[in-house]
Design a protein around this motif. Structure first.
Motif, PDB file in Angstrom:
ATOM      1  N   UNK A  28      29.492  63.019  99.413  1.00 51.50           N
ATOM      2  CA  UNK A  28      27.719  62.612  98.140  1.00 51.50           C
ATOM      3  C   UNK A  28      28.653  61.999  97.199  1.00 51.50           C
ATOM      4  N   UNK A  29      28.007  61.708  96.869  1.00 53.48           N
ATOM      5  CA  UNK A  29      28.525  60.754  94.909  1.00 53.48           C
ATOM      6  C   UNK A  29      27.162  61.534  94.095  1.00 53.48           C
ATOM      7  N   UNK A  53      18.260  63.505 104.980  1.00 54.23           N
ATOM      8  CA  UNK A  53      17.110  63.644 104.606  1.00 54.23           C
ATOM      9  C   UNK A  53      16.814  64.906 104.029  1.00 54.23           C
ATOM     10  N   UNK A  54      16.848  65.768 104.274  1.00 57.11           N
ATOM     11  CA  UNK A  54      16.811  67.141 103.325  1.00 57.11           C
ATOM     12  C   UNK A  54      17.577  67.008 102.980  1.00 57.11           C
ATOM     13  N   UNK A  55      19.091  67.264 102.428  1.00 56.62           N
ATOM     14  CA  UNK A  55      19.260  67.314 101.305  1.00 56.62           C
ATOM     15  C   UNK A  55      19.572  66.451 100.056  1.00 56.62           C
ATOM     16  N   UNK A  56      18.945  64.982 100.546  1.00 63.00           N
ATOM     17  CA  UNK A  56      19.110  63.325  99.256  1.00 63.00           C
ATOM     18  C   UNK A  56      17.644  64.030  98.671  1.00 63.00           C
ATOM     19  N   UNK A  99      23.726  61.981  96.102  1.00 68.18           N
ATOM     20  CA  UNK A  99      22.639  61.138  97.262  1.00 68.18           C
ATOM     21  C   UNK A  99      24.193  61.372  97.900  1.00 68.18           C
ATOM     22  N   UNK A 100      23.704  61.632  99.229  1.00 67.15           N
ATOM     23  CA  UNK A 100      24.486  62.509 100.333  1.00 67.15           C
ATOM     24  C   UNK A 100      23.934  61.803 101.550  1.00 67.15           C
ATOM     25  N   UNK A 101      25.564  61.226 102.148  1.00 67.39           N
ATOM     26  CA  UNK A 101      25.363  60.783 103.989  1.00 67.39           C
ATOM     27  C   UNK A 101      26.298  61.714 104.898  1.00 67.39           C
ATOM     28  N   UNK A 109      21.985  71.440  92.091  1.00 70.96           N
ATOM     29  CA  UNK A 109      21.231  70.415  91.678  1.00 70.96           C
ATOM     30  C   UNK A 109      21.117  69.978  90.707  1.00 70.96           C
ATOM     31  N   UNK A 110      21.090  70.556  89.859  1.00 68.37           N
ATOM     32  CA  UNK A 110      21.210  70.688  88.409  1.00 68.37           C
ATOM     33  C   UNK A 110      22.492  70.649  87.553  1.00 68.37           C
ATOM     34  N   UNK A 111      23.545  70.659  88.139  1.00 62.96           N
ATOM     35  CA  UNK A 111      24.683  70.273  88.249  1.00 62.96           C
ATOM     36  C   UNK A 111      25.375  68.599  88.301  1.00 62.96           C
ATOM     37  N   UNK A 112      24.985  68.257  89.762  1.00 59.45           N
ATOM     38  CA  UNK A 112      25.043  66.728  90.033  1.00 59.45           C
ATOM     39  C   UNK A 112      23.841  66.281  90.527  1.00 59.45           C
ATOM     40  N   UNK A 113      23.746  65.164  89.174  1.00 60.62           N
ATOM     41  CA  UNK A 113      23.117  64.462  89.517  1.00 60.62           C
ATOM     42  C   UNK A 113      22.997  62.721  89.837  1.00 60.62           C
TER      43      UNK A 113
END
Length: 153
Positions: A89-90, A22-25, A70-72, A63-67
């Protein structure tokens, strides 16, 4: 729910993994950094990160690169003060190329339940947008969305 500090039970370790997901998402580097000790040490792929300030800088770049990230995460194993997870993650880059990144993490916690060590191995698989499996709105994965095992990942 019992406390989320070591020693872990299956219940507390599983809950700790979901809270990390949840935090990373949230894609909020400051928020995420607070679950790590001030002197936390990471190995993420071939990058070494030390302390909360470096964690914030790392996640900001990530997160500026990986737009549309979404992670599980899914628990793999645990001991009294360690948890092993697998994840996928996608995301897409700024040219619209999609990826599914697969990995494993080993976590070690201090007595207060803060993560003091994180070791991550990650591989990126290019995918077509039509192959995406994570379609929820940005943010927390809905409780009814399948996990890694249910998705066959």
């Amino acid at each position: 729910m019992s406390s989320l500090v070591p020693p872990f039970t299956l219940e507390t370790a599983t809950h700790k993994v979901r809270l990390a997901e949840d935090g990373w998402n949230s894609r909020d580097p400051e928020r995420v950094s607070l679950v790590y000790t001030p002197d936390s040490r990471w190995r993420n792929r071939a990058e070494f990160v030390n302390g909360r300030a470096e964690i914030v800088a790392f996640l900001t770049r990530k997160w500026a690169k990986e737009l549309d990230y979404r992670l599980i995460k899914e628990i793999w194993a645990f001991t009294d003060h360690r948890i092993a997870v697998r994840f996928a993650y996608e995301w897409h880059d700024d040219s619209g190329n999609w990826f599914r990144s697969y990995g494993n993490e080993n976590w070690e916690f201090d007595a207060a339940g803060l993560m003091q060590r994180r070791f991550a191995c990650i591989n990126d698989l290019p995918i077509r947008e039509s192959e995406r499996k994570y379609q929820w709105p940005l943010g927390r994965r809905p409780d009814d969305h399948p996990g890694l095992t249910e998705l066959g990942l």
